[in-house]
Design a protein around this motif. Structure first.
Motif, PDB file in Angstrom:
ATOM      1  N   THR A  23       0.835  -1.191   0.000  1.00 26.26           N
ATOM      2  CA  THR A  23       0.000   0.000   0.000  1.00 26.26           C
ATOM      3  C   THR A  23       0.874   1.246   0.000  1.00 26.26           C
ATOM      4  OG1 THR A  23      -1.729  -1.153   1.194  1.00 26.26           O
ATOM      5  CG2 THR A  23      -1.796   1.243   1.219  1.00 26.26           C
ATOM      6  N   ARG A  89     -10.090  -0.642  -8.945  1.00 26.20           N
ATOM      7  CA  ARG A  89      -9.925  -1.401  -7.707  1.00 26.20           C
ATOM      8  C   ARG A  89      -8.458  -1.661  -7.399  1.00 26.20           C
ATOM      9  NH1 ARG A  89     -11.749  -7.624  -7.179  1.00 26.20           N
ATOM     10  NH2 ARG A  89      -9.855  -7.802  -8.430  1.00 26.20           N
ATOM     11  N   GLU A  90      -7.711  -2.081  -8.419  1.00 23.58           N
ATOM     12  CA  GLU A  90      -6.304  -2.415  -8.188  1.00 23.58           C
ATOM     13  C   GLU A  90      -5.477  -1.175  -7.856  1.00 23.58           C
ATOM     14  OE1 GLU A  90      -5.191  -5.497  -7.925  1.00 23.58           O
ATOM     15  OE2 GLU A  90      -7.260  -6.133  -8.286  1.00 23.58           O
ATOM     16  N   ASN A  92      -6.620   1.569  -6.488  1.00 20.49           N
ATOM     17  CA  ASN A  92      -7.045   2.065  -5.185  1.00 20.49           C
ATOM     18  C   ASN A  92      -6.402   1.274  -4.053  1.00 20.49           C
ATOM     19  OD1 ASN A  92      -9.090   3.783  -3.569  1.00 20.49           O
ATOM     20  ND2 ASN A  92      -9.496   1.705  -2.857  1.00 20.49           N
ATOM     21  N   LYS A  93      -6.109   0.011  -4.282  1.00 26.60           N
ATOM     22  CA  LYS A  93      -5.481  -0.799  -3.240  1.00 26.60           C
ATOM     23  C   LYS A  93      -4.117  -0.252  -2.839  1.00 26.60           C
ATOM     24  CE  LYS A  93      -7.618  -5.316  -4.153  1.00 26.60           C
ATOM     25  NZ  LYS A  93      -7.361  -6.712  -4.606  1.00 26.60           N
ATOM     26  N   ASN A 257     -12.778   7.542  -1.310  1.00 26.28           N
ATOM     27  CA  ASN A 257     -12.003   6.478  -0.655  1.00 26.28           C
ATOM     28  C   ASN A 257     -11.327   6.921   0.642  1.00 26.28           C
ATOM     29  OD1 ASN A 257     -10.050   8.083  -1.875  1.00 26.28           O
ATOM     30  ND2 ASN A 257      -9.494   6.562  -3.417  1.00 26.28           N
ATOM     31  N   THR A 264      -8.588   0.948   1.379  1.00 29.81           N
ATOM     32  CA  THR A 264      -7.878   0.239   0.326  1.00 29.81           C
ATOM     33  C   THR A 264      -8.730  -0.828  -0.356  1.00 29.81           C
ATOM     34  OG1 THR A 264      -6.973  -1.364   1.913  1.00 29.81           O
ATOM     35  CG2 THR A 264      -5.642   0.598   1.421  1.00 29.81           C
ATOM     36  N   LYS A 265      -9.770  -1.322   0.315  1.00 38.96           N
ATOM     37  CA  LYS A 265     -10.566  -2.400  -0.251  1.00 38.96           C
ATOM     38  C   LYS A 265     -12.040  -2.049  -0.446  1.00 38.96           C
ATOM     39  CE  LYS A 265      -7.661  -6.144   1.602  1.00 38.96           C
ATOM     40  NZ  LYS A 265      -7.637  -7.378   2.446  1.00 38.96           N
TER      41      LYS A 265
END
Length: 521
Positions: A23, A89-90, A92-93, A257, A264-265
Motif C-alpha cells: 500500500t 480497484r487495483e 485504489n489498493k 475512498n 484500500t478495499k
C-alpha cells in the motif's frame, strides 16, 4: 467560514513510500475518515449514475438505434465499464487517494497526462451536473402539475426565467448538502436510492404482468441478448455510446475512498456492487419495457420519436395506472436530485487533490474544519454548474443539447486513460502471478482499448453536423467543436498552471518513479 489548509508546510514530517506492490502512502488532505461503509459507498455509486433518470432518457433512443437488441447493448456497454472497474480497484489498493484518475495517471504517465485526465473528469462532471439540474427542474414542475391536476402549473417549466431560478435553487440545495459532508450525503441517499429501486421493481412487475395487453407488445426472445444481431456496426456503436453513458458515475465511490472505512478495499468492492445492481436494473427494465410495448416507433413503442426522450412519462399511466403512475414521476425527480447531490463528490475531491499536489491554486486545498469536506471546491463546483447551465440555456437550446452529447467524449477519455495507467503502473508485476496478469493487465487493457475505440468513433461521428442537434460551426458539427474545444480549454488552463506551479509539472511533487507522500502531523 474558516478553512483548514492541508498543503504541506515547513517542518511537516513526511513518511516515505513502501515497497512496490504494498500500500502506497498518499498525502493526507484533512477529509473525514471512516465516514462511509461498504453499503453507503455502493449507494453513492448507484445514486451518482441515476438509474431511473438514465432509463427514462435513453431507453427510447437506444431502442431507436438497435431495436430489440437493446438488452444486448446494455450488456456490451457494461463490459468495458466492468473491466475498467477492476483497474480502479487495483490502483485504489495501492493508492487510496481521492484524486483517483488524476493521481493515478500522474503516477503512471507524468504530470501533463495526469492533469488532462483530471480535467476530463472535472469538465464531464460539470456538464452532467448542469444536465441533472435541468432534468430535476423539469420533473419538479411536471410532478407539481400532476399533483395539482393543473396543466398550467406543469407548464411553468416552459417559462425560461422560472426554469432557471428553480434550477439554481436545486443546485444550491445539492451544494449545501454536499458541503456538510459524507454523513449528510449518505443519509439522504439511502432514501432516494431505495425509492428509485423500489419503483423500478414495481414497474418491471406490472409491465411483465401486462405483456401482451398492447398492440405493440412482443414476446421475449433470447435473441435480444445477441449483439451480433444489430442491423449495422454504426447502429451498434451509437447504441454502445448511449449504454456507456448509462453506467457513468459509479467511480464516485472511489473518489470518497479517503472517507471510507477500509479505504484500500471497500471502495473497489462498492464499485463492483454498484455495477452489478445497475446492469441488473437496466436489463430487467429494458426487457420488461420491450415486452409490454415493443421497441418500434409507433404508438407506445419505445422508439416513438414523440416520446423516446422521456419514456417513463409516456408509460407511467398505461403500465402502472393513474394512481401508481405518479410514482414514476417521483422516482425520476428523486433520481435526478440524488445524482445531482452525489455528483459533487467526485468533482470537489478531484479538485481538492489537484490542489493538494499543487496542480491547481492552493486555495482549493482547504477543507472545512467541522464538516471535513473540500468546502471551497464544492461551492465553486456549484457556482460553475449554475453559471454553465444558465449561460447555455440563455444562449441556445441547441448548444445545451450538443454539450450533453459531447459528454461521452469526456467519459471515454478519462476512463480509458485510467485503465491504461493501471497496466503501465503495474507493468513489472504482471508476470508475478496469474491474478496480477488478469486483473492488473488483461482486464484493464481490454477495457481501455474498448473505450478508446468508442472515443475515436464518437470523435469521427461528431464531425458530421447531423450529430446531436444538427447545428454546425463553419461546416463542422457543433458537438465536435464543443467536445474538442472543452479538451483544448483544459490544455490552455494547464499551460497557465504550468507557469504558476512549475514544481508539479517538473514532476517534483507527485512523481512517476516514486510513491506518493503522506504528510503526518
Amino acid at each position: 467560514m474558516t478553512q483548514v489548509d492541508i498543503r504541506p508546510q515547513a517542518g511537516d514530517t513526511v513518511r516515505g513510500a513502501t515497497a512496490p506492490g504494498d500500500t502506497q502512502g498518499v498525502r493526507t488532505k484533512g477529509l473525514g475518515g471512516n465516514s462511509v461503509g461498504l453499503l453507503g459507498s455502493a449507494v453513492i455509486g448507484i445514486s451518482t449514475v441515476a438509474p431511473v433518470y438514465c432509463l427514462t432518457s435513453t431507453l427510447g433512443s437506444t431502442a431507436g438505434e438497435v431495436g430489440l437488441q437493446m438488452p444486448a447493448v446494455f450488456l456490451a456497454g457494461f463490459l468495458p465499464m466492468l473491466l475498467v472497474a477492476f483497474a480502479y480497484r487495483e490502483l485504489n489498493k495501492v493508492m487510496p487517494d481521492c484524486g483517483t484518475s488524476f493521481t493515478w495517471t500522474v503516477k503512471a504517465f507524468g504530470p501533463k497526462v495526469g492533469w488532462m485526465c483530471g480535467w476530463g473528469l472535472v469538465i464531464a462532471t460539470i456538464i452532467v451536473l448542469s444536465n441533472l439540474a435541468g432534468v430535476a427542474t423539469s420533473y419538479f414542475w411536471l410532478l407539481a402539475g400532476e399533483i395539482t391536476n393543473n396543466p398550467s402549473v406543469g407548464a411553468l417549466d416552459d417559462n425560461k426565467a422560472v426554469h432557471i431560478v428553480t434550477c439554481l435553487a436545486l443546485i444550491a440545495a445539492a451544494t449545501a448538502i454536499s458541503y456538510r459532508g459524507m454523513t449528510a450525503t449518505k443519509g439522504v441517499q439511502y432514501t432516494l436510492v431505495g425509492l428509485q429501486l423500489l419503483v423500478l421493481a414495481v414497474f418491471v412487475g406490472m409491465a411483465l404482468s401486462k405483456a401482451g395487453d398492447f398492440e405493440t407488445s412482443v414476446s421475449f426472445s433470447w435473441s435480444w441478448m445477441n449483439p451480433f444481431a444489430v442491423q449495422s456496426f454504426a447502429a451498434f456503436t451509437a447504441g454502445l455510446s448511449l449504454s456507456i453513458f448509462m453506467y457513468w458515475g459509479w467511480d464516485a465511490c472511489l473518489t470518497a475512498n479517503e472517507e471510507t472505512t477500509g479505504s484500500t478495499k471497500t471502495p473497489g468492492r462498492a464499485a463492483l456492487i454498484a455495477m452489478v445492481v445497475l446492469v441488473g436494473s437496466y436489463l430487467a427494465t429494458g426487457i420488461a419495457a420491450q415486452m409490454v410495448v415493443g421497441s418500434g416507433d409507433q404508438g407506445l413503442g419505445l422508439a416513438n420519436p414523440e416520446t423516446s426522450d422521456n419514456v417513463f412519462a409516456a408509460l407511467a399511466g398505461p403500465v402502472m395506472g393513474p394512481g401508481l403512475g405518479i410514482l414514476l414521476f417521483v422516482a425520476v425527480l428523486a433520481s435526478a436530485a440524488a445524482s445531482l447531490q452525489t455528483t459533487f463528490i467526485p468533482v470537489a475531491r478531484t479538485v481538492l487533490a489537484m490542489s493538494a499536489y499543487e496542480a491547481l491554486p492552493p486555495s482549493f486545498a482547504k477543507v472545512h474544519p467541522k464538516f471535513k469536506t473540500p468546502g471551497k471546491a464544492t461551492v465553486v463546483a456549484g457556482v460553475a454548474t449554475g453559471a454553465f447551465y444558465t449561460v447555455m440555456t440563455l444562449l441556445s437550446e441547441h448548444v445545451l443539447v450538443d454539450t450533453i452529447y459531447a459528454l461521452g467524449l469526456m467519459i471515454c477519455f478519462y476512463y480509458a486513460l485510467t485503465a491504461f495507467a493501471c497496466v503501465w503502473y503495474f507493468r513489472r508485476e504482471l508476470t508475478r502471478t496469474p491474478r496480477d496478469l488478469v486483473f492488473k493487465g488483461l482486464f484493464p487493457l481490454v477495457g481501455g482499448v474498448l473505450l478508446a475505440a468508442v472515443f475515436a468513433k464518437t470523435l469521427y461521428d461528431m464531425w458530421d453536423p447531423a450529430y446531436g442537434s444538427g447545428s454546425a460551426v463553419f461546416g463542422v458539427g457543433s458537438v465536435f467543436v464543443i467536445g474538442v474545444g472543452l479538451l483544448l480549454l483544459g490544455v490552455v488552463i494547464m499551460l497557465v498552471m504550468r507557469t504558476k506551479s512549475p514544481a508539479f509539472f517538473r514532476g517534483e511533487v507527485l512523481t512517476k518513479e516514486t510513491p506518493s507522500l503522506v504528510v503526518e502531523d
